[in-house]
Design a protein around this motif. Structure first.
Motif, short mmCIF file in Angstrom:
data_model
loop_
_atom_site.label_atom_id
_atom_site.label_comp_id
_atom_site.label_asym_id
_atom_site.label_seq_id
_atom_site.Cartn_x
_atom_site.Cartn_y
_atom_site.Cartn_z
N ASN A 184 -11.35 -0.30 22.11
CA ASN A 184 -12.70 -0.56 21.37
C ASN A 184 -13.22 -1.42 21.04
O ASN A 184 -14.58 -1.96 20.41
CB ASN A 184 -12.57 0.90 20.68
CG ASN A 184 -12.60 2.27 21.17
OD1 ASN A 184 -13.57 2.84 22.00
ND2 ASN A 184 -11.00 2.66 21.33
N ARG A 219 -14.67 -4.15 23.17
CA ARG A 219 -16.34 -3.41 23.11
C ARG A 219 -17.31 -4.18 22.39
O ARG A 219 -18.59 -5.12 22.59
CB ARG A 219 -16.43 -2.25 23.52
CG ARG A 219 -18.04 -1.94 24.03
CD ARG A 219 -17.63 -0.72 23.88
NE ARG A 219 -19.24 -0.37 24.24
CZ ARG A 219 -19.77 1.01 24.31
NH1 ARG A 219 -19.68 2.48 23.67
NH2 ARG A 219 -20.83 0.84 24.07
N ILE A 270 -17.50 4.69 17.41
CA ILE A 270 -18.67 4.58 17.96
C ILE A 270 -19.07 4.99 18.79
O ILE A 270 -20.22 5.20 19.08
CB ILE A 270 -17.94 2.92 18.69
CG1 ILE A 270 -17.11 2.59 17.73
CG2 ILE A 270 -18.90 2.06 19.79
CD1 ILE A 270 -16.27 0.64 18.58
N ARG A 271 -18.52 5.51 19.37
CA ARG A 271 -19.52 7.35 20.56
C ARG A 271 -19.74 7.59 19.86
O ARG A 271 -21.31 8.11 20.48
CB ARG A 271 -17.91 8.02 20.95
CG ARG A 271 -17.40 7.51 22.31
CD ARG A 271 -16.13 8.41 23.04
NE ARG A 271 -15.33 8.95 21.87
CZ ARG A 271 -14.18 7.96 22.11
NH1 ARG A 271 -14.27 6.96 22.38
NH2 ARG A 271 -13.09 8.64 21.26
N GLU A 294 -23.52 5.92 19.68
CA GLU A 294 -23.71 5.44 20.78
C GLU A 294 -24.17 7.40 21.30
O GLU A 294 -26.04 7.19 21.49
CB GLU A 294 -22.85 5.46 21.59
CG GLU A 294 -23.30 4.90 23.08
CD GLU A 294 -22.65 4.73 24.40
OE1 GLU A 294 -22.85 3.49 24.97
OE2 GLU A 294 -20.84 4.28 24.09
N GLU A 295 -23.89 8.39 21.06
CA GLU A 295 -23.95 9.36 21.77
C GLU A 295 -25.42 10.08 21.00
O GLU A 295 -26.23 10.79 21.31
CB GLU A 295 -23.02 9.73 21.69
CG GLU A 295 -21.67 10.68 22.96
CD GLU A 295 -20.99 11.07 22.66
OE1 GLU A 295 -21.10 11.53 21.59
OE2 GLU A 295 -19.38 10.87 23.59
N GLY A 301 -27.07 7.96 20.18
CA GLY A 301 -29.17 6.86 20.01
C GLY A 301 -29.36 5.90 19.30
O GLY A 301 -30.30 5.59 19.37
N LEU A 361 -27.16 3.13 18.94
CA LEU A 361 -26.59 2.09 19.27
C LEU A 361 -28.00 0.85 18.76
O LEU A 361 -27.20 -0.61 18.46
CB LEU A 361 -25.41 2.28 20.79
CG LEU A 361 -24.88 0.90 20.31
CD1 LEU A 361 -23.44 0.59 19.46
CD2 LEU A 361 -24.20 0.72 22.13
N THR A 362 -28.77 0.95 19.97
CA THR A 362 -29.71 0.38 20.35
C THR A 362 -30.79 -0.71 18.96
O THR A 362 -30.90 -1.58 19.00
CB THR A 362 -30.52 0.69 21.11
OG1 THR A 362 -31.09 2.04 20.65
CG2 THR A 362 -29.61 0.73 22.34
#
Length: 272
Positions: A26, A29, A181-182, A185-186, A188, A190-191
């Motif tokens: 992780n 990444r 982190i998940r 990301e899940e 929305g 992360l971006t």
């Protein structure tokens, strides 16, 4: 290019740069996504309150004055000339949603100001990671989140720093970081989020099972970040001190750092 809407700081207590010897998919990444270094430096003495205090308040221990004893007993003064990153955000964005999830409670109790509306949670690392992930999913409008995980330092004290026993604790911490982190990301996020990964100190320099000295094993840390405007898969440039984290957070959120801070923004970190 997305604008940075929020900042996450994921801290691994006592991990030094020993993560290089452990299996950390992780963290790896994040390294591929951003700018990272494994020869950043922490402050002296290399003790948790002094180090986390410097990260959060943008000055060294001689100015913020925090020690493990002080942060266990007292709250940080509200009128300090060296406010935390949380105080800066609160003063600039009064309705900002800010949270601190820390396995080591003195960060919440004595390093972050007590009356500025920061939601604070303390529990063991695994439960903390699950609770932090749940909070992210339920509060995607958060502005600043600090997460402090303690297992690497506990492993160093128990098994010795940079040993197989501590590496196992680091690997468990990486798994817990993956939970967080998940969730980012899940949901929305992360971006348009800046994610900072950092440790406060190493260990094993003068004494195999402790820290606090100026030995390179105690002083050298990993530090990195990933998010909009950060060069992916690139090394951290120049001399970086843990104190500089505060300047990165404030720059990412588009705010102004106090003139009293010692924190400096690394050259070339942001390309926008």
């Amino acid at each position: 290019m997305e604008k940075i809407a929020r900042v996450f700081i994921i801290g691994w207590d006592g991990a030094g740069n020993f993560v290089k010897a452990a299996h950390t998919p992780n963290l790896d990444r994040l390294i591929r996504m951003g700018t990272f270094g494994f020869d950043a430096q922490t402050v002296s003495p290399t003790i948790s309150a002094q180090c986390w205090g410097s990260l959060l308040h943008g000055v060294g221990p001689d100015k913020h004055g925090l020690t493990n004893e002080i942060v266990s007993e007292d709250t940080y003064p509200e009128n300090s000339p060296y406010p935390s990153i949380f105080q800066i955000v609160r003063d600039s964005v009064p309705d900002a949603k800010m949270v601190a999830f820390s396995a080591w409670n003195p960060i919440n109790h004595g390093i972050i100001e007590s009356s500025i509306g920061v939601h604070k949670v303390s529990m063991n690392d695994r439960d903390l990671s699950l609770a932090a992930a749940a909070y992210i999913r339920e509060n995607p409008d958060l502005k600043l989140m600090f997460i402090g995980l303690d297992l690497p330092d506990a492993g160093g004290h128990q098994y010795g720093y940079n040993t197989p026993g501590q590496h196992q604790a680091i690997e468990e911490t990486d798994e817990n970081t993956g939970i967080i982190i998940r969730a980012i990301e899940e949901t929305g996020l992360l971006t348009d989020s800046l994610i900072i990964a950092v440790t406060d100190h190493g260990g094993g320099g003068e004494h195999s099972h402790s820290h606090g000295s100026d030995h390179p094993s105690d002083k050298t840390i990993f530090w990195g970040c990933a998010g909009p405007g950060i060069k992916p898969d690139s090394p951290l440039q120049g001399d970086f001190v843990i104190t500089d984290t505060a300047a990165v957070v404030i720059r990412a959120l588009g705010l102004t750092a106090p003139s009293a801070w010692e924190a400096k923004l690394p050259e070339g970190l942001f390309f926008i």
